[in-house]
Design a protein around this motif. Structure first.
Motif: not given
Length: 290
Positions: A112-118, A121-123, A130-134
């Protein structure tokens, strides 16, 4: 632990059965996902869940997919017995401790990937973090299906991404973000603070000092955000043992950099202190912008 009314399960069917049973009794379900090594920030989430909900589930799972190849997965603190005692004291009803094989079965190939926000910054620094987180949070939420899930504001980008994910995927869980818990010296609590030497901890205090500087300048009427960001950078870059990644002020919804005062803003900082990465933030809501 024998005198504490805390249940533990490791398998997803057992978790679902316990949650289903309590829901059939009319209980509201609160959920606090963690990677263990609990501190007062985590227990504040458990307490918040207990205040809102009838049945509180805490997960403890060190998620391998959110660590980069050069990060601290192997040495990440694992202190289950201490964590269980803290969960019980904070009012948790059930602790779920899945193993890696149940979260990532053989042949696992869905992400699962939330593209723009990931990507920012940290991404921008932590590729695929963040792909791992989501991905894992989606699995945790769908396994437990709570009414409300609780996250800390210290990981501001993370909670913003999870909110977007739940909205986009119609995951029927309310995401509640709870305030940052700080030590008496101002350092935001983190499981990784245990890695810091005394000198590194002193250097880490520059993050909260830079955030206070931004707050104070805006409260005093400063409207040039670029000058405020420059002042934050100067303070942080002058700190021995600290290597700055970013220090900025963004829109709290889009996380995009902003240049003018607006009613809601968040200042975000990330830096390496020795071998430890620290993040911190503060939300800024000027009473009368401009």
């Amino acid at each position: 632990m024998s005198d504490l009314t805390l249940e533990t399960v490791s398998e997803i069917p057992a978790l679902r059965e316990r949650v289903k049973s309590r829901r059939q009794q009319g209980a509201t379900i609160g959920f606090v996902p963690t990677m263990g090594a609990l501190h007062a920030g985590h227990t504040s989430l458990i307490e918040a869940a207990g205040a809102d909900c009838d049945f509180v589930v805490v997960s403890i799972f060190v998620n391998p997919t959110q660590f980069g190849p050069d990060e601290d997965f192997e040495k990440y603190p694992r202190v289950l017995e201490q964590d269980l005692a803290k969960c019980a004291a904070a009012g948790a009803d059930l602790v779920w401790t899945p193993d890696t094989s149940s979260m990532y079965p053989d042949g696992f190939s869905t992400h699962v990937t939330v593209k723009a926000l990931s990507r920012i910054l940290e991404g921008a620094t932590r590729t695929n973090h963040f792909q791992g987180v989501t991905t894992v949070v989606t699995k945790l939420l769908l396994s437990c299906l709570p009414d409300i899930a609780y996250f800390g504001a210290k990981d501001f980008q993370q909670q913003a991404i999870i909110r977007r994910m739940c909205l986009d995927l119609n995951i029927p869980v309310e995401i509640k973000t709870c305030p940052i818990i700080r030590d008496t010296d101002g350092l935001a609590l983190s499981s990784r603070n245990a890695y810091l030497s005394a000198a590194e901890r002193e250097a880490g205090l520059s993050l909260s000092r830079a955030l206070r500087l931004a707050e104070e300048k805006i409260a005093a009427g400063e409207t040039d955000l670029e000058q405020i960001k420059t002042a934050m950078h100067e303070l942080l870059q002058a700190t021995p043992l600290l290597k700055l990644d970013y220090a900025t002020i963004v829109d709290p919804m889009t996380l995009e950099d902003i240049t003018t005062i607006q009613p809601a803003m968040v200042a975000l900082i990330a830096a390496w202190v020795g071998a430890t990465r620290l993040i911190d933030n503060c939300q800024i809501n000027p009473a009368s912008p401009g």
